[in-house]
Design a protein around this motif. Structure first.
Motif, PDB file in Angstrom:
ATOM      1  N   LYS A 127      -6.246   4.506   2.247  1.00  0.00           N
ATOM      2  CA  LYS A 127      -5.800   3.442   3.145  1.00  0.00           C
ATOM      3  C   LYS A 127      -6.740   2.237   3.114  1.00  0.00           C
ATOM      4  O   LYS A 127      -6.294   1.080   3.166  1.00  0.00           O
ATOM      5  CB  LYS A 127      -5.686   3.973   4.568  1.00  0.00           C
ATOM      6  CG  LYS A 127      -5.208   2.910   5.562  1.00  0.00           C
ATOM      7  CD  LYS A 127      -4.902   3.486   6.920  1.00  0.00           C
ATOM      8  CE  LYS A 127      -4.425   2.377   7.869  1.00  0.00           C
ATOM      9  NZ  LYS A 127      -4.053   2.907   9.198  1.00  0.00           N
ATOM     10  N   TYR A 128      -8.050   2.504   3.055  1.00  0.00           N
ATOM     11  CA  TYR A 128      -9.023   1.422   3.133  1.00  0.00           C
ATOM     12  C   TYR A 128      -9.643   1.094   1.767  1.00  0.00           C
ATOM     13  O   TYR A 128     -10.638   0.362   1.710  1.00  0.00           O
ATOM     14  CB  TYR A 128     -10.111   1.777   4.153  1.00  0.00           C
ATOM     15  CG  TYR A 128      -9.541   1.939   5.539  1.00  0.00           C
ATOM     16  CD1 TYR A 128      -9.220   0.832   6.327  1.00  0.00           C
ATOM     17  CD2 TYR A 128      -9.278   3.210   6.047  1.00  0.00           C
ATOM     18  CE1 TYR A 128      -8.672   0.980   7.593  1.00  0.00           C
ATOM     19  CE2 TYR A 128      -8.727   3.368   7.312  1.00  0.00           C
ATOM     20  CZ  TYR A 128      -8.427   2.252   8.082  1.00  0.00           C
ATOM     21  OH  TYR A 128      -7.874   2.410   9.342  1.00  0.00           O
TER      22      TYR A 128
ATOM     23  N   MET B   1       0.850  -1.193   0.000  1.00  0.00           N
ATOM     24  CA  MET B   1       0.000   0.000   0.000  1.00  0.00           C
ATOM     25  C   MET B   1       0.888   1.245   0.000  1.00  0.00           C
ATOM     26  O   MET B   1       1.799   1.352   0.809  1.00  0.00           O
ATOM     27  CB  MET B   1      -0.889   0.002   1.244  1.00  0.00           C
ATOM     28  CG  MET B   1      -1.877   1.180   1.300  1.00  0.00           C
ATOM     29  SD  MET B   1      -2.859   1.155   2.821  1.00  0.00           S
ATOM     30  CE  MET B   1      -1.601   1.598   4.015  1.00  0.00           C
ATOM     31  N   PRO B   2       0.638   2.224  -0.883  1.00  0.00           N
ATOM     32  CA  PRO B   2       1.464   3.426  -0.923  1.00  0.00           C
ATOM     33  C   PRO B   2       1.319   4.235   0.360  1.00  0.00           C
ATOM     34  O   PRO B   2       0.264   4.226   1.001  1.00  0.00           O
ATOM     35  CB  PRO B   2       0.920   4.187  -2.138  1.00  0.00           C
ATOM     36  CG  PRO B   2      -0.457   3.649  -2.362  1.00  0.00           C
ATOM     37  CD  PRO B   2      -0.423   2.224  -1.912  1.00  0.00           C
ATOM     38  N   PHE B   3       2.372   4.945   0.709  1.00  0.00           N
ATOM     39  CA  PHE B   3       2.371   5.759   1.921  1.00  0.00           C
ATOM     40  C   PHE B   3       1.643   7.067   1.650  1.00  0.00           C
ATOM     41  O   PHE B   3       2.027   7.827   0.760  1.00  0.00           O
ATOM     42  CB  PHE B   3       3.809   6.015   2.355  1.00  0.00           C
ATOM     43  CG  PHE B   3       3.928   6.889   3.574  1.00  0.00           C
ATOM     44  CD1 PHE B   3       3.720   6.358   4.840  1.00  0.00           C
ATOM     45  CD2 PHE B   3       4.249   8.223   3.458  1.00  0.00           C
ATOM     46  CE1 PHE B   3       3.830   7.165   5.970  1.00  0.00           C
ATOM     47  CE2 PHE B   3       4.361   9.034   4.580  1.00  0.00           C
ATOM     48  CZ  PHE B   3       4.157   8.495   5.838  1.00  0.00           C
ATOM     49  N   HIS B   4       0.561   7.332   2.367  1.00  0.00           N
ATOM     50  CA  HIS B   4      -0.182   8.572   2.176  1.00  0.00           C
ATOM     51  C   HIS B   4       0.537   9.701   2.898  1.00  0.00           C
ATOM     52  O   HIS B   4       0.937   9.544   4.057  1.00  0.00           O
ATOM     53  CB  HIS B   4      -1.612   8.421   2.697  1.00  0.00           C
ATOM     54  CG  HIS B   4      -2.514   9.541   2.285  1.00  0.00           C
ATOM     55  ND1 HIS B   4      -2.525  10.754   2.929  1.00  0.00           N
ATOM     56  CD2 HIS B   4      -3.421   9.643   1.273  1.00  0.00           C
ATOM     57  CE1 HIS B   4      -3.413  11.557   2.346  1.00  0.00           C
ATOM     58  NE2 HIS B   4      -3.961  10.904   1.344  1.00  0.00           N
TER      59      HIS B   4
ATOM     60  N   GLU C  86     -10.938  17.352   3.956  1.00  0.00           N
ATOM     61  CA  GLU C  86     -10.697  16.668   2.679  1.00  0.00           C
ATOM     62  C   GLU C  86      -9.416  15.839   2.722  1.00  0.00           C
ATOM     63  O   GLU C  86      -9.349  14.756   2.133  1.00  0.00           O
ATOM     64  CB  GLU C  86     -10.634  17.688   1.540  1.00  0.00           C
ATOM     65  CG  GLU C  86     -11.991  18.289   1.185  1.00  0.00           C
ATOM     66  CD  GLU C  86     -13.036  17.227   0.875  1.00  0.00           C
ATOM     67  OE1 GLU C  86     -12.722  16.290   0.111  1.00  0.00           O
ATOM     68  OE2 GLU C  86     -14.156  17.318   1.411  1.00  0.00           O
ATOM     69  N   LEU C  87      -8.393  16.308   3.417  1.00  0.00           N
ATOM     70  CA  LEU C  87      -7.159  15.531   3.559  1.00  0.00           C
ATOM     71  C   LEU C  87      -7.426  14.217   4.302  1.00  0.00           C
ATOM     72  O   LEU C  87      -6.914  13.164   3.924  1.00  0.00           O
ATOM     73  CB  LEU C  87      -6.108  16.341   4.309  1.00  0.00           C
ATOM     74  CG  LEU C  87      -5.306  17.361   3.505  1.00  0.00           C
ATOM     75  CD1 LEU C  87      -4.412  18.164   4.433  1.00  0.00           C
ATOM     76  CD2 LEU C  87      -4.469  16.664   2.432  1.00  0.00           C
ATOM     77  N   VAL C  88      -8.229  14.314   5.370  1.00  0.00           N
ATOM     78  CA  VAL C  88      -8.537  13.113   6.151  1.00  0.00           C
ATOM     79  C   VAL C  88      -9.375  12.138   5.332  1.00  0.00           C
ATOM     80  O   VAL C  88      -9.143  10.920   5.352  1.00  0.00           O
ATOM     81  CB  VAL C  88      -9.239  13.497   7.470  1.00  0.00           C
ATOM     82  CG1 VAL C  88      -9.746  12.262   8.202  1.00  0.00           C
ATOM     83  CG2 VAL C  88      -8.290  14.289   8.372  1.00  0.00           C
ATOM     84  N   LYS C  89     -10.337  12.650   4.580  1.00  0.00           N
ATOM     85  CA  LYS C  89     -11.139  11.780   3.707  1.00  0.00           C
ATOM     86  C   LYS C  89     -10.267  11.088   2.663  1.00  0.00           C
ATOM     87  O   LYS C  89     -10.437   9.896   2.380  1.00  0.00           O
ATOM     88  CB  LYS C  89     -12.236  12.594   3.012  1.00  0.00           C
ATOM     89  CG  LYS C  89     -13.420  12.928   3.908  1.00  0.00           C
ATOM     90  CD  LYS C  89     -14.497  13.650   3.119  1.00  0.00           C
ATOM     91  CE  LYS C  89     -15.741  13.861   3.962  1.00  0.00           C
ATOM     92  NZ  LYS C  89     -16.813  14.553   3.206  1.00  0.00           N
TER      93      LYS C  89
END
Length: 238
Positions: A48-49, A1-4, A39-42
């Motif tokens: 991630k999911y 999974m790419p690192f956000h 928006e960043l958290v969304k």
């Protein structure tokens, strides 16, 4: 999974809550097209999911644009209802750190002021208790360190009024560093061309809430931004 890129700001995460360290001068919420924390958290949750559809996010509280620190989001409607109720009932405990002008004395106390919002402006003013729109603001404070002409304060608001911490310190001759709106004479933090991009020396350090499902007390702390270090590194602890 790419690192956000937002991963480093996440302080606590489970199926119900996502608690993050908001950088300043980022808005907590904003209209589409304007960068904001929500928006960043969304985006972080969606990546991630691997959520193909929209992401639900409850926003029970906000921080002012120039303020950094702990912000709690809810990841489902039930959690949002329960956390929002805690904020509405003032059972959430919030602790802030601030660097303010001058040497605050005595070393601890409680400040009470009547505050009201200025019509059509994003500012507040001092008011008489009986004035229309006036609301009581109560704040506990404690001196953490005295620096050179600056005081490092811990602030615990007992009410949730607009700009409360910023004006209650300023009205006593101790404006938050960088807060030119309320009388600070000096800049703070990274240089910024636009007034909206200036930050102030106010940081939501700690949030203490009851977990909406486990009912356990949850204490989350946010590290200080790096730009606080030049002042604090030269301090002598009291």
């Amino acid at each position: 999974m790419p690192f956000h890129p937002f991963s480093s700001h996440v302080l606590y995460e489970d199926h119900h809550l996502l608690i993050v360290n908001k950088p300043a001068p980022l808005l907590t919420q904003a209209p589409p097209g304007v960068p904001n924390l929500e928006e960043l958290v969304k985006s972080y949750i969606k990546e991630k999911y691997a959520k193909p559809a929209g992401v639900y996010l409850g926003v029970p509280h906000r921080l002012d644009r120039p303020v950094s620190g702990v912000v709690c989001f809810a990841r489902n409607t039930k959690a949002a209802q329960r956390v929002h109720a805690q904020f509405a009932e003032h059972t959430v405990r919030k602790v802030y750190w601030a660097l303010v002008e001058g040497l605050v004395a005595p070393d601890a106390g409680v400040w009470d002021d009547w505050i009201r919002k200025i019509t059509d402006e994003a500012r507040v003013e001092r008011a008489e208790a009986e004035a229309p729109g006036a609301k009581l603001a109560t704040l506990e404070y404690r001196v953490l360190q005295h620096l050179d002409s600056v005081t490092h304060l811990e602030l615990a608001p007992l009410t949730g009024r607009m700009h409360q911490l910023r004006v209650q310190t300023a009205w006593r001759g101790h404006p938050v560093l960088g807060d030119t709106m309320y009388g600070s004479p000096r800049a703070f933090g990274p240089p910024a061309e636009l007034p909206r991009d200036h930050v102030v020396a106010l940081h939501a350090r700690r949030l203490i809430i009851t977990h909406p499902f486990t009912k356990q007390e949850l204490t989350v702390e946010a590290p200080l931004p790096a730009y606080w270090s030049p002042l604090l590194d030269t301090a002598t602890a009291r």
